[in-house]
Design an enzyme around this catalytic site. Structure first.
Site, mmCIF file in Angstrom:
data_model
loop_
_atom_site.group_PDB
_atom_site.id
_atom_site.type_symbol
_atom_site.label_atom_id
_atom_site.label_comp_id
_atom_site.label_asym_id
_atom_site.label_seq_id
_atom_site.Cartn_x
_atom_site.Cartn_y
_atom_site.Cartn_z
ATOM 1 N N GLU A 1 -1.353 -14.120 7.835
ATOM 2 C CA GLU A 1 -0.545 -13.173 7.040
ATOM 3 C C GLU A 1 -0.493 -13.666 5.596
ATOM 4 O O GLU A 1 -0.592 -14.861 5.328
ATOM 5 C CB GLU A 1 0.868 -13.094 7.659
ATOM 6 C CG GLU A 1 1.868 -12.204 6.991
ATOM 7 C CD GLU A 1 1.385 -10.779 6.743
ATOM 8 O OE1 GLU A 1 1.207 -10.458 5.565
ATOM 9 O OE2 GLU A 1 1.190 -10.001 7.680
ATOM 10 N N ASP B 1 -2.134 -2.077 6.315
ATOM 11 C CA ASP B 1 -1.735 -1.105 5.281
ATOM 12 C C ASP B 1 -2.838 -0.063 5.155
ATOM 13 O O ASP B 1 -4.007 -0.407 5.018
ATOM 14 C CB ASP B 1 -1.521 -1.816 3.945
ATOM 15 C CG ASP B 1 -0.288 -2.714 3.993
ATOM 16 O OD1 ASP B 1 -0.256 -3.713 3.296
ATOM 17 O OD2 ASP B 1 0.644 -2.393 4.755
ATOM 18 N N THR C 1 5.806 -2.729 17.415
ATOM 19 C CA THR C 1 6.231 -3.462 16.214
ATOM 20 C C THR C 1 7.097 -2.544 15.344
ATOM 21 O O THR C 1 7.208 -1.339 15.600
ATOM 22 C CB THR C 1 5.003 -3.909 15.389
ATOM 23 O OG1 THR C 1 4.310 -2.728 14.974
ATOM 24 C CG2 THR C 1 4.076 -4.808 16.165
HETATM 25 C C1 LIG Z 1 1.781 -2.635 7.570
HETATM 26 S S1 LIG Z 1 1.949 -4.333 7.896
HETATM 27 C C2 LIG Z 1 1.853 -4.398 9.680
HETATM 28 C C3 LIG Z 1 2.421 -5.641 10.256
HETATM 29 C C4 LIG Z 1 2.309 -5.803 11.766
HETATM 30 N N1 LIG Z 1 0.927 -5.937 12.208
HETATM 31 C C5 LIG Z 1 3.011 -4.703 12.512
HETATM 32 O O1 LIG Z 1 2.356 -3.984 13.281
HETATM 33 O O2 LIG Z 1 4.226 -4.563 12.344
HETATM 34 C C6 LIG Z 1 0.372 -4.962 7.391
HETATM 35 C C7 LIG Z 1 0.425 -6.441 7.085
HETATM 36 O O3 LIG Z 1 -0.900 -6.908 6.867
HETATM 37 C C8 LIG Z 1 -0.854 -7.924 5.866
HETATM 38 N N2 LIG Z 1 -2.184 -8.018 5.265
HETATM 39 C C9 LIG Z 1 -2.905 -6.997 4.740
HETATM 40 N N3 LIG Z 1 -4.084 -7.451 4.283
HETATM 41 C C10 LIG Z 1 -4.103 -8.795 4.519
HETATM 42 C C11 LIG Z 1 -5.042 -9.830 4.276
HETATM 43 N N4 LIG Z 1 -6.213 -9.568 3.694
HETATM 44 N N5 LIG Z 1 -4.727 -11.081 4.650
HETATM 45 C C12 LIG Z 1 -3.540 -11.341 5.246
HETATM 46 N N6 LIG Z 1 -2.609 -10.402 5.512
HETATM 47 C C13 LIG Z 1 -2.888 -9.147 5.157
HETATM 48 C C14 LIG Z 1 0.223 -7.425 4.895
HETATM 49 O O4 LIG Z 1 0.794 -8.488 4.167
HETATM 50 C C15 LIG Z 1 1.217 -6.777 5.849
HETATM 51 O O5 LIG Z 1 2.283 -7.631 6.195
#
Ligand SMILES: C[S@@+](CC[C@H](N)C(=O)[O-])C[C@H]1O[C@@H](n2cnc3c(N)ncnc32)[C@H](O)[C@@H]1O
Length: 206
Positions: free
Chosen positions: A68, A118, A186
């Site tokens: 993350e 995202d 989630t």
């Molecule tokens: C919309 S959230 C979903 C979180 C979780 N998987 C859920 O279902 O609740 C997407 C997460 O992916 C992380 N993220 C996106 N691109 C990333 C990357 N290249 N490396 C690490 N984390 C990433 C963002 O920081 C964010 O917390």
């Protein structure tokens, strides 16, 4: 051609690489030791607050590698590991693509989970999406033969875009999966469900 390039890492103001000396950091549990203990190796990419990683890791003895860029999520999971003396989890902070590339040995992973990344709905955001042909090649290099890549989203355009990408990559027809497997609910899924969004699961096997 953008599909063949590493997606642009979007810091979303939550990841301040310039404040850190290292490119990424790793929790106290040693990844190398985890990877050879004979359990399944499961990577949760972009775990957010860590709901999925916590729930999954408490339901079995498999190894969980969480990645993350969101510092609060990292701190939350690290605290959880320490407080509960969790031994089957390892957490990385930084850009998932770089960490997968540099820290995970080839053919060592049983499952890669990417839940509600995202969505980047606008066209100009496509180059930031975590699934493209570059990352699919990378993820498949890290998966063992028979290993799974499980993607879920409640964003319809992202779902179809990923389905197309999976089909282009595998050369096979891919259907949305009606089985969510062990994917926990989630916060992001709950938010999507409140908005009456449909959730799409896509799973491909190496
Ligand atoms: C919309 S959230 C979903 C979180 C979780 N998987 C859920 O279902 O609740 C997407 C997460 O992916 C992380 N993220 C996106 N691109 C990333 C990357 N290249 N490396 C690490 N984390 C990433 C963002 O920081 C964010 O917390």
């Amino acid at each position: 051609m953008n599909d063949l390039k590493k997606p642009k890492f979007y810091s979303n103001h939550r990841y301040r690489q310039d404040q850190k000396k290292e490119k990424y950091s790793e929790s106290h549990n040693n990844l190398k030791e985890l990877l050879i203990n004979g359990q399944l190796n499961i990577v949760d990419i972009g775990f957010g607050t860590g709901t999925s990683t916590k729930q999954l890791s408490s339901s079995d003895k498999n190894n969980y590698i969480g990645i993350e860029s969101y510092m609060q999520g990292i701190n939350n999971l690290k605290k959880y590991i320490k407080k509960n003396k969790i031994e089957n989890m390892c957490v990385f902070h930084g850009d998932a693509i770089e960490i997968v590339n540099e820290k995970l040995p080839d053919s060592s992973i049983d499952q890669i989970l990417i839940f509600f990344p995202d969505p980047w709905p606008k066209n100009k955001h496509h180059k930031r999406r975590i699934i493209n042909l570059y990352t699919l090649n990378l993820f498949f290099k890290k998966l063992k033969k028979g290993g799974l890549l499980h993607f879920a989203t409640d964003h319809i355009m992202y779902a179809y875009n990923t389905k197309n990408m999976f089909e282009k990559f595998t050369g096979q027809k891919i259907l949305f999966n009606s089985n969510r497997r062990k994917r926990p609910i989630t916060n992001y899924e709950r938010r999507g469900l409140r908005r009456k969004n449909f959730v799409f699961d896509l799973i491909i096997k190496k």
